[in-house]
Scaffold this motif. Structure first.
Motif, PDB file in Angstrom:
ATOM      1  N   GLU A 195      -0.923 -12.734 -13.162  1.00  0.00           N
ATOM      2  CA  GLU A 195      -0.652 -14.111 -13.607  1.00  0.00           C
ATOM      3  C   GLU A 195      -1.868 -14.983 -13.353  1.00  0.00           C
ATOM      4  OE1 GLU A 195       3.198 -16.129 -12.695  1.00  0.00           O
ATOM      5  OE2 GLU A 195       1.912 -17.561 -11.638  1.00  0.00           O
TER       6      GLU A 195
ATOM      7  N   ARG B 163       0.741 -12.845 -17.342  1.00  0.00           N
ATOM      8  CA  ARG B 163       1.415 -14.136 -17.497  1.00  0.00           C
ATOM      9  C   ARG B 163       0.395 -15.273 -17.481  1.00  0.00           C
ATOM     10  NH1 ARG B 163       6.846 -14.943 -13.815  1.00  0.00           N
ATOM     11  NH2 ARG B 163       8.342 -14.161 -15.337  1.00  0.00           N
TER      12      ARG B 163
ATOM     13  N   CYS C  37       4.255 -18.829 -19.971  1.00  0.00           N
ATOM     14  CA  CYS C  37       5.474 -19.234 -19.270  1.00  0.00           C
ATOM     15  C   CYS C  37       6.101 -20.481 -19.880  1.00  0.00           C
ATOM     16  CB  CYS C  37       5.188 -19.460 -17.786  1.00  0.00           C
ATOM     17  SG  CYS C  37       4.819 -17.930 -16.924  1.00  0.00           S
ATOM     18  N   ASN C  38       7.426 -20.476 -19.881  1.00  0.00           N
ATOM     19  CA  ASN C  38       8.209 -21.545 -20.499  1.00  0.00           C
ATOM     20  C   ASN C  38       8.424 -22.675 -19.482  1.00  0.00           C
ATOM     21  OD1 ASN C  38       9.573 -22.551 -22.736  1.00  0.00           O
ATOM     22  ND2 ASN C  38      11.549 -21.771 -22.066  1.00  0.00           N
ATOM     23  N   TYR C  39       7.305 -23.307 -19.125  1.00  0.00           N
ATOM     24  CA  TYR C  39       7.330 -24.338 -18.079  1.00  0.00           C
ATOM     25  C   TYR C  39       6.183 -25.309 -18.300  1.00  0.00           C
ATOM     26  CZ  TYR C  39       5.948 -26.432 -13.640  1.00  0.00           C
ATOM     27  OH  TYR C  39       5.543 -27.321 -12.680  1.00  0.00           O
TER      28      TYR C  39
ATOM     29  N   ASN D  73      10.201 -16.847 -11.791  1.00  0.00           N
ATOM     30  CA  ASN D  73      10.607 -16.561 -13.163  1.00  0.00           C
ATOM     31  C   ASN D  73       9.747 -17.349 -14.145  1.00  0.00           C
ATOM     32  OD1 ASN D  73      11.581 -19.180 -13.049  1.00  0.00           O
ATOM     33  ND2 ASN D  73      13.709 -18.655 -13.478  1.00  0.00           N
ATOM     34  N   ASP D  74      10.118 -17.299 -15.392  1.00  0.00           N
ATOM     35  CA  ASP D  74       9.385 -17.956 -16.467  1.00  0.00           C
ATOM     36  C   ASP D  74       9.259 -19.459 -16.243  1.00  0.00           C
ATOM     37  OD1 ASP D  74       8.042 -17.508 -18.872  1.00  0.00           O
ATOM     38  OD2 ASP D  74       9.736 -18.214 -20.048  1.00  0.00           O
ATOM     39  N   GLN D  75      10.297 -20.074 -15.657  1.00  0.00           N
ATOM     40  CA  GLN D  75      10.347 -21.525 -15.455  1.00  0.00           C
ATOM     41  C   GLN D  75       9.752 -21.955 -14.118  1.00  0.00           C
ATOM     42  OE1 GLN D  75      13.320 -19.800 -16.418  1.00  0.00           O
ATOM     43  NE2 GLN D  75      12.771 -20.179 -18.559  1.00  0.00           N
ATOM     44  N   ASN D  76       9.017 -21.054 -13.469  1.00  0.00           N
ATOM     45  CA  ASN D  76       8.317 -21.366 -12.219  1.00  0.00           C
ATOM     46  C   ASN D  76       9.258 -21.530 -11.030  1.00  0.00           C
ATOM     47  OD1 ASN D  76       5.754 -21.627 -11.031  1.00  0.00           O
ATOM     48  ND2 ASN D  76       5.905 -23.854 -10.988  1.00  0.00           N
TER      49      ASN D  76
ATOM     50  N   ASN E  97       4.438 -14.046 -22.946  1.00  0.00           N
ATOM     51  CA  ASN E  97       3.758 -14.071 -21.653  1.00  0.00           C
ATOM     52  C   ASN E  97       3.190 -15.448 -21.295  1.00  0.00           C
ATOM     53  OD1 ASN E  97       1.880 -13.584 -23.774  1.00  0.00           O
ATOM     54  ND2 ASN E  97       0.362 -12.817 -22.332  1.00  0.00           N
TER      55      ASN E  97
ATOM     56  N   ARG F 162       0.090 -19.501 -17.102  1.00  0.00           N
ATOM     57  CA  ARG F 162       0.628 -20.838 -16.822  1.00  0.00           C
ATOM     58  C   ARG F 162      -0.492 -21.848 -16.983  1.00  0.00           C
ATOM     59  NH1 ARG F 162       5.642 -20.272 -14.446  1.00  0.00           N
ATOM     60  NH2 ARG F 162       6.027 -18.295 -13.350  1.00  0.00           N
TER      61      ARG F 162
END
Length: 482
Positions: free
Chosen positions: A224, A268, A294-296, A441-444, A292, A270
């Motif tokens: 990541e 990943r 992240c949804n955040y 997770n994806d949302q941190n 990959n 971010r």
């Protein structure tokens, strides 16, 4: 500018805000030893890794203990008064240490160095070296100068420096996650903020050096990367065409995100931080396109009232901010993690305007937030032109109200994950028990689950069975259920 660092954060972010020390101990012969401590934001931690690389190239070794260091650097933050006070207290201790070891060199780096400049040398006589964020290449020379008993200072702010050619030495690394600085400085002159004066004007790093750094990290086992900038959405790199060469090239943040995401699906990506005035649909659609990424999104509001936002010089109003939130939810879905910064008791803020902040929080329902009571920082437009007229007890009471609302929303947002499966990147054992692993997770959000046969660096699907306002708890499943 800001006092009170009361926050509701993920455990991973709490750790990122704590004091970080160089943990790599090297076997060395006849090398001087460097000890670094970092305070403040993620950018400072990233900068310390650049400093370590510069000093390594000058034949210094790193040490995890100040007791056997020849040189001690404090990489500092100036965004809040209590951050500076923490550094001053630390300097007092180190100066007592220096009385027992007269050859010890002490340096203050970063934003506090840039803000106070020679005051630390001349008036307070607490340090031997003062170096701003754009002068880290000069540190070996500054050390040599200090060793002769001279004052060693370089606080020149550059319009070009990005350290793109320096490979950072990862400090205190878990070997799984890493920061990559994609730009430096800030052109947003928010009235409360000292950053433009301590980090200089905005400049973007060559995208190909960013991609190469991320590629090498992935090859070394990292899973990541977090792309860092004061305002990543204003990233813009341009290469002018040369005669007889390729045409001009332009890369914006959405394109950079895609370039990094394409390195490998298991890497990943971010990023932080986004400014509401600059985030584009292209960025959101790129996030949606690549699993990959992240949804955040960290999306600082600072206030929920349009008049206060104008006084802050945020260059957007409440309606604009809400429209951006709606667009994020529309493209990325209700599950997209959103966090924020909030300041209570900014200059002239009324009780009704404070209520607008609470109502904005009710509308958005942030996953977590960084929340502060305002205090002015010397040299900022607010300190020069505005009266800090909200009583301290009112600021603190409003802050407690903001914290209470956020705590409720953090719980509500985490409860949305109950019964759902989360893809978790394992970062290591849980703090409370070696029998459990911890990751995000994806949302941190921090997720804890039984270790079983899994290990650090694995991607694990976890069924969430319970939660608190800060943590998700569950059990591993073999695959995503249909």
């Amino acid at each position: 500018m800001i006092t009170s660092t009361l926050k509701i954060l993920s455990e991973a972010d709490k750790e990122a805000c704590e004091l970080v020390k160089v943990s790599e101990e090297e076997l060395t012969v006849d090398k001087k030893r460097l000890f670094i401590e970092s305070y403040g934001c993620q950018m400072n931690f990233s900068d310390s890794e650049i400093v370590a690389a510069v000093m390594r190239n000058a034949d210094f070794a790193t040490t995890s203990s100040e007791d056997n260091a020849d040189v001690i650097f404090l990489n500092t933050c100036a965004i809040r008064d209590n951050a500076e006070q923490k550094v001053r207290n630390r300097l007092q201790y180190l100066n007592n240490l220096k009385k027992k070891r007269p050859g010890l060199i002490i340096g203050v780096l970063g934003c506090m160095a840039e803000r106070l400049k020679t005051k630390l040398l001349d008036e307070e006589k607490m340090v031997d070296i003062v170096a701003g964020p754009d002068s880290y290449r000069d540190l070996p020379r500054l050390v040599e100068e200090a060793e002769t008993g001279q004052k060693a200072v370089n606080v020149f702010l550059s319009r070009e420096e990005t350290y793109a050619d320096i490979s950072p030495i990862r400090l205190n690394s878990n070997g799984i996650t890493a920061y990559i600085s994609i730009m430096r400085g800030c052109d947003n002159m928010c009235s409360f903020c000292v950053v433009p004066y301590t980090r200089g004007r905005e400049r973007s790093r060559d995208p190909f050096s960013i991609v190469e750094e991320a590629r090498l990290l992935f090859a070394d086992g990292y899973k990541e990367v977090t792309l860092l900038g004061q305002n990543v959405d204003s990233y813009k790199w341009k290469k002018e065409a040369e005669k007889g060469a390729e045409p001009s090239q332009m890369v914006n943040f959405a394109q950079l995100l895609e370039m990094v995401a394409l390195i490998h699906p298991d890497l990943r990506v971010r990023f932080s931080t986004s400014h509401p005035k600059d985030i584009t649909d292209d960025v959101l659609w790129t996030m949606k396109k690549y699993e990959n990424i992240c949804n955040y999104i960290h999306f600082p509001a600072q206030s929920g009232n349009s008049r206060v936002l104008k006084v802050m010089n945020r260059t957007y109003d409440r309606e604009w901010y809400i429209q951006k939130i709606d667009r994020i939810r529309e493209i990325l879905g209700e599950d997209c993690g959103i966090s924020t910064d909030m300041i209570t008791g900014f200059c002239t803020e009324t009780e009704e305007e404070h209520q607008d902040t609470l109502s904005l929080m009710e509308y958005v329902k942030y996953d977590y937030a960084y929340m502060f009571a305002y205090s002015e920082r010397p040299g900022t437009p607010a300190a020069k032109k505005l009266k800090d007229d909200v009583p301290e007890e009112v600021k603190k009471r409003r802050l407690q109200e903001v914290i209470a609302v956020q705590r409720q929303h953090s719980s509500e947002r985490n409860e949305m994950a109950l019964g759902k499966i989360q893809k978790v990147l394992v970062e290591g054992p849980s703090k409370r028990s070696d029998a459990d692993l911890c990751g995000r997770n994806d949302q941190n959000k921090v997720v804890i689950f039984p270790r079983e046969h899994y290990k650090k660096g694995d991607y694990v699907y976890v069924l969430v069975t319970e939660c608190s306002s800060a943590t998700l708890i569950g059990k591993a499943v073999e695959a995503v259920l249909a």
